[in-house]
Each structure stands twice: as structure tokens, then as C-alpha cells.
Design an enzyme around this catalytic site. Structure first.
Site, PDB file in Angstrom:
ATOM      1  N   GLU A 114       0.908  -1.563   0.011  1.00 54.13           N
ATOM      2  CA  GLU A 114      -0.024   0.250   0.004  1.00 54.13           C
ATOM      3  C   GLU A 114       0.904   1.061   0.272  1.00 54.13           C
ATOM      4  OE1 GLU A 114      -3.001  -0.277   2.851  1.00 54.13           O
ATOM      5  OE2 GLU A 114      -3.413  -1.706   2.612  1.00 54.13           O
TER       6      GLU A 114
ATOM      7  N   GLU B  98      -5.198  -8.342   1.051  1.00 52.08           N
ATOM      8  CA  GLU B  98      -6.248  -7.920   2.598  1.00 52.08           C
ATOM      9  C   GLU B  98      -7.428  -8.113   2.066  1.00 52.08           C
ATOM     10  OE1 GLU B  98      -4.826  -4.825   4.650  1.00 52.08           O
ATOM     11  OE2 GLU B  98      -2.497  -6.020   4.362  1.00 52.08           O
TER      12      GLU B  98
HETATM   13  C1  FCB Z   1      -4.458  -1.727   5.576  1.00 54.07           C
HETATM   14  C2  FCB Z   1      -2.971  -2.499   6.271  1.00 54.07           C
HETATM   15  C3  FCB Z   1      -2.548  -3.397   6.809  1.00 54.07           C
HETATM   16  C4  FCB Z   1      -4.024  -3.317   8.347  1.00 54.07           C
HETATM   17  C5  FCB Z   1      -5.542  -3.095   7.062  1.00 54.07           C
HETATM   18  C6  FCB Z   1      -6.606  -2.905   8.473  1.00 54.07           C
HETATM   19  O1  FCB Z   1      -4.428  -1.017   5.226  1.00 54.07           O
HETATM   20  O2  FCB Z   1      -1.865  -3.154   5.013  1.00 54.07           O
HETATM   21  O3  FCB Z   1      -1.837  -2.996   7.934  1.00 54.07           O
HETATM   22  O4  FCB Z   1      -3.634  -2.184   8.752  1.00 54.07           O
HETATM   23  O5  FCB Z   1      -5.140  -2.040   6.710  1.00 54.07           O
END
Ligand code: FCB
Length: 784
Positions: A159, A360
Site C-alpha cells: 500500500e 488483504e
Molecule cells: C491495511 C494495512 C494493514 C492493516 C489493514 C487494516 O491498510 O495494510 O496493515 O492495517 O489495513
């Protein structure tokens, strides 16, 4: 529910990151990172003490059947100064971890940068310095040297948008800087570091390497309600600009070797273009094997010329970030699985050659630890709905190779510290004990089945509690509602069952768990003349329904800019759980500012600026249609309309309904504008009647104006209804007392107030809510 199996070989896994779980920030030679400095020792250590407890965590994953584990390597653990001296014990840790994972049959996926830059590099300018990308490539080489023989999947960055724009733009993340220019420069240097790092990994023989982006579809409020709606012309530029800043700023350089053309002038204006050197984009755009997609929630925007830029989106002047009226997670992030499908469809269309992986996805909900586990039904539903969306996208052709849930463990959620709960495994931070939540057990079944079963997770109900405690439902209900007529033994048994099952009975009991205040603000702006009746009905009914539901009401007047500020502060400080807002007439930003606090808000009346905040309104256009049709049915063909202030949304809608009905019969409108009171209605009517149109009917957008029209007709010696029929709108008390009595459209004031109270209660319960439009009814009296 249907079963939904995934393609053979689909990879099921979990993700974590070093700073969020490892702890041990000063053990075995690790250097400080920007997050240690940012957290100031308040969190980050011991975190989940994974540094010491990794064998246990690997075993947990093995028990769950996890196939891939995406972890991140801590740069300052490997290179305490960021470059130069390598810290052997730091590398040993990852070496051991990889071996344990392989022994447990779990594929290690390594991310090299998950936001924890060595503080020493920050001291030299951090990501604004062009040295850091070079150091990053060296760091990649060092890590690969040690574990590359056993790790076959590599991600350079996690990210970069967050690290660049929250770290350097809004400053809510480390290193906490607030400079639009630094944010753009850092973003470019992160992209460059990715390219150089990728080259280093490839040169050493990495089998599969890519990068992870946080991507969100950017939509308008109307699209969120109905995805098939197109983007209104006036919002198209705002949507494209935010999409360029959030998504395309990274997708295009990485996958096409260029910045989006429309973004370059914005970068140039803010940061110049000196940091983008010849050849950079060739390095950045080298082919990757895999794009990691982190998806949590969509972004909703619309054009609003007066809106200032959001510091996380430099260049977003004139764009309003809207709240989304759907259920949200505890983090306040709207839950929208269809956003994932949209995103994947778009990626598949625009970058068809790119293989994808969901790296994620997951949710923060407040967990209740009970005697027999953590029944995190909301988290299960969240993941399940997203997996269904994902399955559909795969059917449509999206090349998604796996799903990595965020996260294995409850951990440090960056600036929010320990209070966020994203884990499928609970961590007690005082004892470091791990406890599988129901979601972990459920995920284990998903993995075993390679997909979803037909069963939906069930919430414990009153029946479950009754069965567990061996009493009737009525008794359970009496206990949870605090009634006295229950013996102490029975009460104790029921409460034990409630605790063990994690049953959340009602708002009152829930407040014990969530520590909510159970109070609601009723925010009233001073109504213009004519609105008082509705306002007093709102106060009366909203108050009684909400008080009946156990809420305390705070009345707040929104009549000055200072009072607006006070109200926002009050709501931001979470002194209330919800807000009922009777917004000012005409455009105003109070609604959106309140909505951004994350506290549920409901509105009376459709707001002047399109908004996602749910509202209760009446069918103004439908009422006007019915009134006009009534006149046409009585043979009236020459109908004039007296229109109240055109900045009122209700007046606009009423006029629209009237015009549409005339149009159906091929008739042309005759319009006179008026204010709010009967005097101005009379003046407008005189104007209409003195023209050469020879009108035989008048429709007024309010009863007050219609009463004025009756007065003007009398002056002119016209007989009502023989010479002139008159219809009003509103059915105020006076409408039935005029001579002759006024035909009008009844607006259900009490019903609106009741609907408003109910809407807020649903929102407080976390249910999906959409706006309510109540029907109006034509009341035919003697004027027609
Ligand atoms: C993302 C991050 C991760 C965590 C989630 C909830 O943006 O990559 O580390 O904080 O959100």
C-alpha cells in the site's frame, strides 16, 4: 444460500505485518523505525510478541489449514541503520520463521516494506530522498540472499498510497508529515524503490514477485445505492480525479509505465516534476508476476465547488467525500462486497494480463469474549459476503489466484493502537494468550471445503439462550430487560448463558458491552415560516419513540456557525450515539460534516446537496402530479402554478411533478414565483390572473400560497371553483377553514417523524438502511 467452491489450487491464507505483531522492537540489535518514533512507546511493543511466539503462531496456522502466510520483513531488524551494516540476529529470525512455515506446509509470502522505515533513513529525509530507493534495493538483496532459496513469492511494497499520503499528506501515519509536495515525491520514490527492488529480486532468481496496492472503486452516492446508475455529468471529473489519485497513480506507472496524463499537471503544480527522472518509469513499469489487491471499502465522492482539499488527497479541492449509508465495521468503514466485484471487473478489463491475489480483506468488529468462545458472527458474515463476491468475479474471468485474510491475529492497528480487532485469532495483550474466534474455525472449514458451504453463520437468539439456561423465552426476555419478577437463581443462570453465548439482546444490554452512551442528539435548525408545524411534530414524535427505546435526547439548535461547530465537537467527542437532523433549508455542509464523524445520522427531508445520509421525505413530486391530474380530470386546461422559493428542494420537486403532468397532456406551464407567506401568494396570483392566459385553475406549492390565491380571486370577483379552481399543498390546519375549503395534498407530518425515529434506531442497530419516501394524499374539498 448456495455452496460456492473455488477453483482447484486456489490459495487460502492470512496476512500480517512486522510492526503490527512482532514486538521486540529493541531486541537482538533491531534499530528504531519511524513507527516506534510515531507511537512514542505507546504501542508496538510487545504487540503480539510474535518475535518470541512465532512457533505457536505457525502451529495455529497449520491447525487452520492455512496454505500461505504473508508476513513482512522489518527493514530496521535487518539493517538497523537502513543500509550498510547487516544485523545477523535479525535475519536469523526470518530464517527460522521460514523454516517453521515450510515444515508446517505453509508457503511463505514475504513483503519487504510494510511501512516501518528505519528511523535513520527518515533522519536523512526519508522517502523524499532519492537515496532511499537505492537503499531499498540493497535491503531486498540482503533479505533475498538469506531466505530467497525458500521463499517463492515476494511483494516489494504494501500500500504505497497509505505510506505516502497518510504518512506525508494528512500526517495520521508515521512519519506524521503534512506536506502535499512531500506526499507526491514520496509516492514516486516508493514506486521507484519497487522497481529497483524488483530488479534486485529478479537478478537473484526470485520465482514470483509483485506489489500490493490498496484499491477502492470510486463511486458517486447514487451509484452506491444502485450500481447500474451512470455517473452524473457534474460529478464525472471529481470521480476521475480521486480515482487517479488513489488508484491510477499506482496502477498506471506499475502496469503501463506511465503516470495518468490528467494527474501530471496536478503533481507538477504541487511538487514540480523534477523528482520524476528520465528512465524512472521504465524501471517502475517492469512486468510483475502478481498484483496484490487489498480491498476493504469503496470511496464515495461528488462534486462540490466549495469543498476544500482533503490533505490525504492533495488536489481534491471541489470534491466532497461522502459517507455511505450502509452497515459499517467498528472502524466505521462501510461494508460493500459489491465494491470488490466492481474493482476486479475493472482490473480484468484494463489490465487483463495481470494475475491477481487478494492480499488483504477483513474487518474490525468489537468482540465479546465469553465463557465458551468469541462468537464473531459479524466478521464471518463480512468475509463470507466478500468471498461470494470474489467467487462471482472469478466466474466472470477475473484471474484471482488466492485470498489472504487480514488478519491472523488481533494486533497493533497503526495509529489506532490495540483497540482494533481484525484478527480471526484473539490475543489477550496482558497474557499474550491466543484464542481462536468462531471466524477462525469457520475459515478452517472454508479452506477444507475449498469454498463456502450452504449454511450461513447463525447469531445466538433468545431461543438459544432459553435452551442453554433451561427456561422459557419470556423469562430470558424478562431477565435481559432488567425486570424484577425473576428469582435470583434463574437470573444468574440466564445471565451466565447470555455471557457464554455472546448473546447481544437489545440496545440497552448492548450498551453495557459497547459502552455506548445511549443518547441521541436532535439537531434543529430554525425553520423558515411554514415549517414550524413539522418541526414541532418531529420534536414530539421523535422524542417519544426514541425515549421509548431507552435513549436520552439532547436538543441542539443549529442556528449559527458557532452552534454548528459546537454540535460537531459534541458528536466528534462521541457524546451521542446518533443524530437526528432537521437540516437548514437550502445548501449547507452541516449534514456532511456530521456524517463524517462516523456517528449514525438521519435527516428530515431530502437534502439540497445529494447525500448518502439516509433521510425521510414525502413524495413531493407524486403529490404535485396527483393534484395536477385532479385539475385536468375536472376539465381545467389553463393551469397556473404559484411556486415558493426555488432553493427549497421540496418546492423544486413539487414543480417538477406539476410540469411533468402538464407535459403528458401537451400543455404548457404558466409560472409565477412567490415567497413563503399568503401575501406573496396573493401577489403572484394577481400577476397570473392579470395576464391574458385566462386561467381556469391555480396550483400552489404550499397552502399558504393557495390561501393568497383565494384572496386574489375574491378581489377580482372570480368564483371559486366555478371560474377558478385552486389546489394547495401541505394540508395545514387553515386549509380546511378557508371559504370555500381548500383542496390540498396532505403531507403526513407525524408519519415522517415516526419514520425518522425508526430509521435512526435501525442505524444504531447497525442494520442496512436506505432513505424513506412516504406517500402523500390528495384531500379534495370545495375549491375544485
Ligand atoms: C491495511 C494495512 C494493514 C492493516 C489493514 C487494516 O491498510 O495494510 O496493515 O492495517 O489495513
Amino acid at each position: 444460500m448456495r455452496t460456492a467452491l473455488f477453483p482447484e489450487g486456489f490459495v487460502w491464507g492470512v496476512s500480517t505485518s512486522a510492526f503490527q505483531i512482532e514486538g521486540a522492537t529493541d531486541r537482538d540489535g533491531r534499530g528504531p523505525s519511524i513507527w516506534d518514533a510515531f507511537a512514542g512507546g505507546a504501542y508496538g511493543d510487545p504487540a503480539c510478541d510474535h518475535y518470541a511466539r512465532h512457533p505457536e503462531d505457525v502451529r495455529l496456522m497449520q491447525d487452520l489449514g492455512i496454505a500461505a502466510y504473508r508476513f513482512s520483513v522489518s527493514w530496521p531488524r535487518v539493517l538497523p541503520e537502513g543500509h550498510g551494516r547487516v544485523n545477523g540476529p535479525g535475519l536469523d529470525f526470518y530464517d527460522r520463521l521460514v523454516d517453521e512455515l515450510l515444515e508446517a506446509g505453509i508457503a511463505p509470502y514475504a513483503t519487504l516494506y510494510h511501512w516501518d522505515l528505519p528511523q535513520a533513513l527518515q533522519d536523512g529525509g526519508g522517502w523524499t530522498s532519492r537515496d532511499v530507493p537505492r537503499h531499498f534495493a540493497d535491503y531486498a538483496r540482503v533479505v533475498y540472499d538469506r531466505i530467497g532459496d525458500r521463499v517463492d513469492t515476494w511483494f516489494t511494497f504494501n500500500e504505497p498510497w497509505v505510506a505516502a499520503f497518510l504518512g506525508h499528506g494528512s500526517g495520521v501515519h508515521a512519519p506524521g508529515l503534512r506536506s502535499a509536495s512531500d506526499a507526491f515525491v514520496s509516492a514516486h520514490h516508493m514506486l521507484l524503490a519497487h522497481g529497483l527492488g524488483l530488479e534486485a529480486l529478479r537478478a537473484q532468481g526470485a520465482a514470483r514477485a509483485g506489489v500490493v496496492l490498496n484499491l477502492s472503486p470510486v463511486l458517486t452516492p447514487a451509484q452506491l445505492g444502485d450500481m447500474s446508475t451512470g455517473i452524473p455529468e457534474e460529478d464525472a471529473e471529481a470521480v476521475a480525479r480521486i480515482d487517479a489519485l488513489h488508484n491510477r497513480q499506482f496502477l498506471e506507472p506499475l502496469l503501463r509505465g506511465r503516470y495518468p496524463a490528467e494527474l501530471l499537471p496536478l503533481i507538477e503544480k504541487t511538487a514540480g516534476l523534477g523528482h520524476i527522472r528520465d528512465g524512472d518509469l521504465d524501471v517502475i513499469g517492469r512486468p510483475i508476476d502478481l498484483l496484490g489487491v487489498n480491498y476493504y471499502t469503496p470511496i464515495a465522492v461528488q462534486a462540490q465547488p466549495s469543498a476544500p482539499a482533503d490533505p490525504a488527497f492533495p488536489g481534491s479541492e471541489g470534491v466532497l467525500f461522502c459517507s455511505v449509508p450502509t452497515a459499517v465495521t467498528a472502524m466505521g468503514w462501510p461494508i460493500m462486497p459489491s465494491g470488490l466485484s466492481l474493482l476486479l471487473r475493472r482490473l480484468s478489463e484494463e489490465y487483463p494480463e495481470t494475475e491477481l491475489m487478494i492480499t488483504e480483506n477483513g474487518a474490525d468488529f468489537e468482540d465479546v469474549v465469553t465463557g465458551d468462545g468469541i462468537h464473531d458472527v459479524d466478521r464471518i458474515s463480512f468475509v463470507e459476503e466478500h468471498l461470494r463476491a470474489l467467487r462471482t468475479s472469478i466466474d466472470e474471468g477475473a484471474r484471482v489466484r488466492g485470498y489472504l485474510l487480514w488478519s491472523l491475529l488481533d494486533c497493533v492497528e497503526w495509529a489506532d493502537g490495540y483497540r482494533r480487532k481484525f484478527g480471526i485469532v484473539h490475543v489477550d495483550f496482558t497474557t499474550q494468550r491466543r484464542l481462536l474466534k468462531d471466524s477462525a474455525l469457520w475459515y478452517r472449514d472454508v479452506i477444507m471445503r475449498n469454498g463456502l458451504g450452504a449454511e450461513r453463520p447463525k447469531r445466538p437468539t433468545l431461543e438459544t439462550v432459553a435452551a442453554r439456561s433451561g427456561v422459557s423465552r419470556a423469562t430470558v426476555s424478562r431477565v435481559v430487560n432488567g425486570e424484577a419478577r425473576v428469582s435470583p437463581d434463574v437470573r444468574a443462570a440466564v445471565l451466565r448463558a447470555v455471557q457464554e453465548l455472546g448473546y447481544v439482546p437489545n440496545a440497552a444490554a448492548r450498551s453495557l458491552v459497547t459502552r455506548r452512551t445511549d443518547s441521541v442528539a436532535l439537531v434543529l435548525s430554525v425553520p423558515r415560516h411554514g415549517g414550524e408545524a413539522l418541526t414541532s411534530a418531529v420534536v414530539q414524535y421523535v422524542t417519544s419513540v426514541l425515549e421509548g427505546a431507552g435513549k436520552q435526547i439532547t436538543l441542539m439548535l443549529a442556528d449559527t456557525a458557532e452552534s454548528h461547530r459546537r454540535i460537531i465537537r459534541h458528536v466528534e467527542a462521541r457524546q451521542v450515539d446518533g443524530v437526528v437532523l432537521v437540516p437548514p433549508d437550502g445548501p449547507d455542509t452541516l449534514t456532511e460534516r456530521l456524517a463524517r464523524t462516523g456517528v449514525p445520522v438521519v435527516l428530515l427531508g431530502k437534502p439540497a446537496i445529494a447525500s448518502l445520509v439516509p433521510h425521510v421525505d414525502v413524495d413531493n413530486a407524486g403529490g404535485a402530479r396527483e393534484a395536477t391530474r385532479h385539475l385536468l380530470d375536472r376539465g381545467r386546461r389553463r393551469i397556473g402554478v404559484i411556486c415558493g422559493p426555488m432553493d427549497l428542494v421540496a418546492v423544486q420537486d413539487r414543480l417538477a411533478g406539476h410540469l411533468a403532468t402538464l407535459h403528458e397532456d401537451g400543455l404548457r406551464p404558466v409560472i409565477a414565483l412567490a415567497g413563503l407567506d399568503s401575501g406573496s401568494g396573493a401577489a403572484a396570483a394577481r400577476e397570473l390572473l392579470s395576464g391574458d392566459q385566462d386561467l381556469d385553475a391555480v396550483f400552489a406549492t404550499s397552502d399558504e400560497l393557495a390561501i393568497g390565491a383565494l384572496e386574489a380571486a375574491r378581489e377580482k370577483g372570480l368564483r371559486v371553483p366555478e371560474d377558478l379552481a385552486v389546489v394547495g399543498f401541505g394540508d395545514i390546519h387553515a386549509a380546511s377553514c378557508t371559504t370555500p375549503a381548500l383542496t390540498t395534498v396532505r403531507v403526513p407530518a407525524a408519519d415522517q417523524a415516526l419514520a425518522l425515529a425508526r430509521l435512526l434506531l435501525s442505524r444504531l442497530d447497525g442494520r442496512h438502511t436506505s432513505s424513506v419516501v412516504l406517500p402523500t394524499r390528495l384531500v379534495v374539498r370545495a375549491t375544485t
